[in-house]
Design a protein around this motif. Sequence first.
Motif, PDB file in Angstrom:
ATOM      1  N   THR A   1       3.843   0.041   3.682  1.00  0.00           N
ATOM      2  CA  THR A   1       3.372   1.417   3.504  1.00  0.00           C
ATOM      3  C   THR A   1       4.515   2.327   3.073  1.00  0.00           C
ATOM      4  O   THR A   1       5.640   1.879   2.857  1.00  0.00           O
ATOM      5  CB  THR A   1       2.774   1.971   4.818  1.00  0.00           C
TER       6      THR A   1
ATOM      7  N   LYS B   1       1.328   7.675   4.528  1.00  0.00           N
ATOM      8  CA  LYS B   1       0.286   6.648   4.560  1.00  0.00           C
ATOM      9  C   LYS B   1      -0.144   6.332   5.997  1.00  0.00           C
ATOM     10  O   LYS B   1      -0.713   5.273   6.267  1.00  0.00           O
ATOM     11  CB  LYS B   1       0.799   5.377   3.865  1.00  0.00           C
TER      12      LYS B   1
ATOM     13  N   GLU C   1      -5.978   3.681  -0.877  1.00  0.00           N
ATOM     14  CA  GLU C   1      -6.562   2.483  -0.257  1.00  0.00           C
ATOM     15  C   GLU C   1      -7.681   2.841   0.718  1.00  0.00           C
ATOM     16  O   GLU C   1      -8.417   1.976   1.166  1.00  0.00           O
ATOM     17  CB  GLU C   1      -5.485   1.693   0.492  1.00  0.00           C
TER      18      GLU C   1
ATOM     19  N   VAL D   1       0.825  -1.219   0.000  1.00  0.00           N
ATOM     20  CA  VAL D   1       0.000   0.000   0.000  1.00  0.00           C
ATOM     21  C   VAL D   1       0.858   1.268   0.000  1.00  0.00           C
ATOM     22  O   VAL D   1       0.439   2.303   0.517  1.00  0.00           O
ATOM     23  CB  VAL D   1      -0.999   0.020   1.198  1.00  0.00           C
TER      24      VAL D   1
ATOM     25  N   ILE E   1      -9.222  -0.851   1.322  1.00  0.00           N
ATOM     26  CA  ILE E   1      -8.345  -1.743   2.098  1.00  0.00           C
ATOM     27  C   ILE E   1      -9.160  -2.665   2.997  1.00  0.00           C
ATOM     28  O   ILE E   1      -8.769  -3.804   3.255  1.00  0.00           O
ATOM     29  CB  ILE E   1      -7.297  -0.935   2.914  1.00  0.00           C
TER      30      ILE E   1
ATOM     31  N   PHE F   1       1.269  -4.616   6.342  1.00  0.00           N
ATOM     32  CA  PHE F   1       1.038  -3.534   5.388  1.00  0.00           C
ATOM     33  C   PHE F   1       2.379  -2.936   5.007  1.00  0.00           C
ATOM     34  O   PHE F   1       3.143  -2.505   5.875  1.00  0.00           O
ATOM     35  CB  PHE F   1       0.140  -2.457   6.017  1.00  0.00           C
TER      36      PHE F   1
END
Length: 290
Positions: free
Chosen positions: A59, A63, A30, A13, A40, A57
Motif C-alpha cells: 500500500t 490507502k 481498489e 495497491v 480488491i 498488500f
Amino acid sequence: MTIKRVRKAIFPVAGFGTRFLPATKSVPKELLPVVDRPLIQYAVDEALAAGIEEMIFVTGRSKHAIEDYFDRAFEVESDLQSKAKYDLLETLSGTRLQPGQAAFVRQQEMAGLGHAVWCARYLIGDEPFAVLLPDELLWNPASPCLKQMCDTYEAKDGNVVAVMEVPEQHTHRYGIVSPGVSEGAVTEVKGLVEKPRAGTAPSRLAVVGRYILQPEVLKILEARETGAGGEIQLTDAMAKLIGKQPFHAQTFDGARHDCGDKAGFIQANIALALERADLAGPIREFIATL
Ligand code: G1P
C-alpha cells in the motif's frame, strides 16, 4: 522433488489511481465497486479460491481504507445484529480475513511494479508466491484464473504468468510473451518484453496481471534496474529467470475486464450486473431504451 505450494500472494495497491480522479482523491481505486463488491475483493476471492493463505498488500499513504475494509466493522455489524438483518451481515463475511491473514507493507516511492513486489520481500522469504493486479478483473467463477495457474504450476513447477491475446495495436500497453511450444492452454515462455514499441511485439500474448513466481526474482529486483517508462519493471526481472527456471504462460479461459480504464470498468459493471438474477432484468430494460 516436491513442488512448494503457493501460499502467499502480493496485491500491489499503492498507485494513485489518477485515471479515476476526482473519484480517487480520497477513495483508493481498489475500493471502487463493480456491482456491489470493491475491485480488491474480487482479487482476494480469486486468491482464496486458489488456496492462498497469506495476503500481502503493498500500500501507500492515503490507502488506509483498504486495511479497514478487511477488518471487522464493529458499529455496522452490531447495528445489523441488533436489528436481526442477518442477510446484510452475511454480505460482510467475505470481507473479514482471518487474524494474521492480511499483512500491509508500504511502497514509499512510485518506482514501478517490480519495486512494489520487491517491497514484500521479507514477508515472502524463500517461497514461491502469486501476484495479483486488482485492476484486472479476470472473471470465471467456476474456474478462477489463479486456480487455473496453480494447476499448471503443480504440473510444470517454476514460474507461470496468465496471458490473453490482445489486438496487435494494443501490444504496446502490456508485457508480451515470446512463445515457445504450446500444449493446450500452456505455452513455454522463451522471452518477455515490457510494452514493446509498435510493430516490434514478439506475439499478441499479453500478460494480464496474474503471476506465480519463484523467490529468486526478488534478488533480481534488488538491483533496481529500470526499463520501460523509467520504472523498475517486474517483466524485466522475470525475463532474467527464463532459461534458468521453468517458465510458462497460461492462456486464461474466462472474461477479462481492464478496470484500470474507465471504459473497462463500466463494462465490468454491466457484464457482472447482467449475471445477477436481481439486476439483469432492469439493466437490460434500461439498455434497450437507450
Ligand atoms: C502492468 C505490467 C504489464 C502487464 C499489465 C497488465 O502494466 O507491467 O506487464 O501486461 O500490468 O495489466 P501497467 O498496466 O501497470 O502499466
